[in-house]
Design a protein around this motif. Structure first.
Motif, PDB file in Angstrom:
ATOM      1  N   GLN A  14      48.539 -36.647  14.761  1.00 41.87           N
ATOM      2  CA  GLN A  14      47.926 -37.486  15.104  1.00 41.87           C
ATOM      3  C   GLN A  14      47.363 -37.754  14.726  1.00 41.87           C
ATOM      4  OE1 GLN A  14      48.220 -38.483  19.194  1.00 41.87           O
ATOM      5  NE2 GLN A  14      46.297 -39.717  19.524  1.00 41.87           N
ATOM      6  N   SER A  15      46.424 -36.806  13.662  1.00 39.73           N
ATOM      7  CA  SER A  15      45.381 -37.191  13.142  1.00 39.73           C
ATOM      8  C   SER A  15      46.215 -38.646  11.194  1.00 39.73           C
ATOM      9  CB  SER A  15      44.721 -36.822  12.221  1.00 39.73           C
ATOM     10  OG  SER A  15      45.936 -35.217  11.673  1.00 39.73           O
ATOM     11  N   ASP A  16      47.514 -38.563  12.015  1.00 45.38           N
ATOM     12  CA  ASP A  16      48.162 -39.330  10.544  1.00 45.38           C
ATOM     13  C   ASP A  16      47.715 -40.562  11.475  1.00 45.38           C
ATOM     14  OD1 ASP A  16      48.472 -37.491   9.104  1.00 45.38           O
ATOM     15  OD2 ASP A  16      50.064 -36.845   9.631  1.00 45.38           O
ATOM     16  N   ARG A  17      47.660 -41.493  12.351  1.00 45.72           N
ATOM     17  CA  ARG A  17      47.878 -42.188  13.088  1.00 45.72           C
ATOM     18  C   ARG A  17      46.887 -42.920  13.867  1.00 45.72           C
ATOM     19  NH1 ARG A  17      51.347 -40.978  18.575  1.00 45.72           N
ATOM     20  NH2 ARG A  17      49.914 -39.183  18.537  1.00 45.72           N
ATOM     21  N   VAL A  18      46.345 -44.330  13.820  1.00 50.76           N
ATOM     22  CA  VAL A  18      45.143 -45.422  13.985  1.00 50.76           C
ATOM     23  C   VAL A  18      46.067 -46.242  14.889  1.00 50.76           C
ATOM     24  CG1 VAL A  18      44.427 -44.669  11.993  1.00 50.76           C
ATOM     25  CG2 VAL A  18      45.762 -46.876  12.044  1.00 50.76           C
ATOM     26  N   GLN A  19      45.469 -46.557  15.843  1.00 47.56           N
ATOM     27  CA  GLN A  19      45.867 -47.442  17.305  1.00 47.56           C
ATOM     28  C   GLN A  19      45.112 -48.741  16.291  1.00 47.56           C
ATOM     29  OE1 GLN A  19      44.391 -46.383  20.868  1.00 47.56           O
ATOM     30  NE2 GLN A  19      45.479 -48.482  21.755  1.00 47.56           N
ATOM     31  N   THR A  20      45.584 -49.844  17.487  1.00 51.33           N
ATOM     32  CA  THR A  20      45.864 -51.563  16.554  1.00 51.33           C
ATOM     33  C   THR A  20      45.834 -52.475  17.945  1.00 51.33           C
ATOM     34  OG1 THR A  20      44.908 -53.183  14.771  1.00 51.33           O
ATOM     35  CG2 THR A  20      47.485 -52.174  15.132  1.00 51.33           C
ATOM     36  N   SER A  21      45.588 -53.177  18.177  1.00 51.71           N
ATOM     37  CA  SER A  21      46.011 -54.565  19.094  1.00 51.71           C
ATOM     38  C   SER A  21      46.446 -55.642  18.293  1.00 51.71           C
ATOM     39  CB  SER A  21      44.774 -54.799  19.998  1.00 51.71           C
ATOM     40  OG  SER A  21      44.146 -54.263  20.673  1.00 51.71           O
ATOM     41  N   VAL A  22      47.829 -56.007  18.921  1.00 58.55           N
ATOM     42  CA  VAL A  22      48.723 -57.347  17.956  1.00 58.55           C
ATOM     43  C   VAL A  22      48.926 -58.270  18.999  1.00 58.55           C
ATOM     44  CG1 VAL A  22      50.663 -58.691  16.528  1.00 58.55           C
ATOM     45  CG2 VAL A  22      49.282 -55.479  15.954  1.00 58.55           C
ATOM     46  N   TYR A  23      48.344 -59.608  18.837  1.00 55.49           N
ATOM     47  CA  TYR A  23      48.829 -60.306  19.708  1.00 55.49           C
ATOM     48  C   TYR A  23      50.112 -61.135  19.350  1.00 55.49           C
ATOM     49  CZ  TYR A  23      44.421 -59.027  22.088  1.00 55.49           C
ATOM     50  OH  TYR A  23      43.509 -58.293  22.095  1.00 55.49           O
ATOM     51  N   PHE A  24      51.289 -60.760  20.232  1.00 54.12           N
ATOM     52  CA  PHE A  24      52.403 -61.609  19.387  1.00 54.12           C
ATOM     53  C   PHE A  24      52.467 -63.369  20.279  1.00 54.12           C
ATOM     54  CE2 PHE A  24      53.614 -57.380  18.515  1.00 54.12           C
ATOM     55  CZ  PHE A  24      53.641 -57.553  17.495  1.00 54.12           C
ATOM     56  N   PRO A  25      53.618 -64.409  19.868  1.00 48.59           N
ATOM     57  CA  PRO A  25      52.715 -65.660  20.944  1.00 48.59           C
ATOM     58  C   PRO A  25      54.852 -65.016  21.862  1.00 48.59           C
ATOM     59  CG  PRO A  25      53.712 -66.110  18.177  1.00 48.59           C
ATOM     60  CD  PRO A  25      53.793 -64.379  18.446  1.00 48.59           C
ATOM     61  N   LYS A  26      54.705 -65.366  23.050  1.00 53.50           N
ATOM     62  CA  LYS A  26      55.622 -64.744  24.209  1.00 53.50           C
ATOM     63  C   LYS A  26      57.095 -64.943  23.428  1.00 53.50           C
ATOM     64  CE  LYS A  26      56.441 -64.490  28.610  1.00 53.50           C
ATOM     65  NZ  LYS A  26      57.401 -63.031  28.287  1.00 53.50           N
ATOM     66  N   ASP A  27      57.274 -65.749  22.428  1.00 52.27           N
ATOM     67  CA  ASP A  27      58.597 -65.833  22.449  1.00 52.27           C
ATOM     68  C   ASP A  27      58.970 -64.256  21.020  1.00 52.27           C
ATOM     69  OD1 ASP A  27      57.433 -66.864  20.261  1.00 52.27           O
ATOM     70  OD2 ASP A  27      59.478 -68.088  19.427  1.00 52.27           O
ATOM     71  N   VAL A  28      58.084 -64.186  20.255  1.00 49.24           N
ATOM     72  CA  VAL A  28      58.321 -63.447  19.343  1.00 49.24           C
ATOM     73  C   VAL A  28      58.201 -61.982  20.181  1.00 49.24           C
ATOM     74  CG1 VAL A  28      57.300 -61.971  17.839  1.00 49.24           C
ATOM     75  CG2 VAL A  28      57.492 -64.220  17.507  1.00 49.24           C
ATOM     76  N   TYR A  29      57.384 -61.966  21.394  1.00 56.45           N
ATOM     77  CA  TYR A  29      57.294 -60.562  22.132  1.00 56.45           C
ATOM     78  C   TYR A  29      58.298 -60.373  23.312  1.00 56.45           C
ATOM     79  CZ  TYR A  29      55.721 -57.394  25.830  1.00 56.45           C
ATOM     80  OH  TYR A  29      56.246 -56.009  26.396  1.00 56.45           O
ATOM     81  N   ASP A  30      59.147 -61.617  23.586  1.00 59.84           N
ATOM     82  CA  ASP A  30      60.371 -61.619  24.542  1.00 59.84           C
ATOM     83  C   ASP A  30      61.798 -60.510  23.061  1.00 59.84           C
ATOM     84  OD1 ASP A  30      59.284 -61.811  26.904  1.00 59.84           O
ATOM     85  OD2 ASP A  30      59.486 -64.238  26.791  1.00 59.84           O
ATOM     86  N   ALA A  31      61.511 -61.422  22.715  1.00 58.44           N
ATOM     87  CA  ALA A  31      62.497 -60.927  20.757  1.00 58.44           C
ATOM     88  C   ALA A  31      62.448 -59.344  20.545  1.00 58.44           C
ATOM     89  CB  ALA A  31      62.660 -61.894  20.059  1.00 58.44           C
ATOM     90  N   LEU A  32      61.089 -58.754  21.068  1.00 54.32           N
ATOM     91  CA  LEU A  32      60.972 -57.352  20.551  1.00 54.32           C
ATOM     92  C   LEU A  32      61.452 -56.979  21.480  1.00 54.32           C
ATOM     93  CD1 LEU A  32      56.992 -58.046  17.937  1.00 54.32           C
ATOM     94  CD2 LEU A  32      59.844 -56.854  17.304  1.00 54.32           C
ATOM     95  N   VAL A  33      61.300 -57.044  22.460  1.00 55.97           N
ATOM     96  CA  VAL A  33      61.382 -56.333  24.189  1.00 55.97           C
ATOM     97  C   VAL A  33      62.526 -56.098  24.151  1.00 55.97           C
ATOM     98  CG1 VAL A  33      61.678 -56.124  26.365  1.00 55.97           C
ATOM     99  CG2 VAL A  33      58.876 -57.048  25.166  1.00 55.97           C
ATOM    100  N   LYS A  34      63.896 -57.248  23.971  1.00 49.45           N
ATOM    101  CA  LYS A  34      64.634 -57.175  24.097  1.00 49.45           C
ATOM    102  C   LYS A  34      65.565 -56.235  22.654  1.00 49.45           C
ATOM    103  CE  LYS A  34      68.919 -60.010  23.846  1.00 49.45           C
ATOM    104  NZ  LYS A  34      69.653 -61.078  24.041  1.00 49.45           N
ATOM    105  N   TRP A  35      65.500 -56.501  21.825  1.00 43.28           N
ATOM    106  CA  TRP A  35      65.679 -55.145  20.133  1.00 43.28           C
ATOM    107  C   TRP A  35      64.902 -53.960  20.322  1.00 43.28           C
ATOM    108  CZ3 TRP A  35      63.918 -56.671  14.659  1.00 43.28           C
ATOM    109  CH2 TRP A  35      64.264 -55.891  13.277  1.00 43.28           C
ATOM    110  N   ALA A  36      64.229 -53.397  21.618  1.00 45.83           N
ATOM    111  CA  ALA A  36      63.827 -52.502  21.526  1.00 45.83           C
ATOM    112  C   ALA A  36      64.825 -51.708  22.624  1.00 45.83           C
ATOM    113  CB  ALA A  36      62.204 -51.869  21.969  1.00 45.83           C
ATOM    114  N   GLU A  37      64.923 -52.476  23.144  1.00 43.29           N
ATOM    115  CA  GLU A  37      65.543 -51.621  24.942  1.00 43.29           C
ATOM    116  C   GLU A  37      66.832 -52.073  24.431  1.00 43.29           C
ATOM    117  OE1 GLU A  37      65.798 -54.810  27.627  1.00 43.29           O
ATOM    118  OE2 GLU A  37      63.407 -54.398  28.396  1.00 43.29           O
TER     119      GLU A  37
END
Length: 62
Positions: A14-37
């Motif tokens: 847990q101490s090795d990780r940090v949290q951040t927010s990243v905002y993706f364009p919708k098309d990039v996000y959709d591609a990442l969702v498909k890839w992850a699935e």
């Protein structure tokens, strides 16, 4: 792939990780969702893998 997940869980505490927010364009996000699935992994895990590989490649170039 399961072995990689076990290694990642073993070495990343847990101490090795940090949290951040990243905002993706919708098309990039959709591609990442498909890839992850397709790889049966969470998007966050996929993004960490992609960014880690990009950093590794960049360090090799320097």
């Amino acid at each position: 792939m399961m072995v990689w997940r076990q290694i990642l869980i073993t070495f990343m505490t847990q101490s090795d990780r940090v949290q951040t927010s990243v905002y993706f364009p919708k098309d990039v996000y959709d591609a990442l969702v498909k890839w992850a699935e397709q790889e049966d992994r969470p998007i966050s895990n996929l993004v960490v893998r992609i960014v880690s590989k990009a950093i590794e490649d960049r360090q090799k170039q320097q």
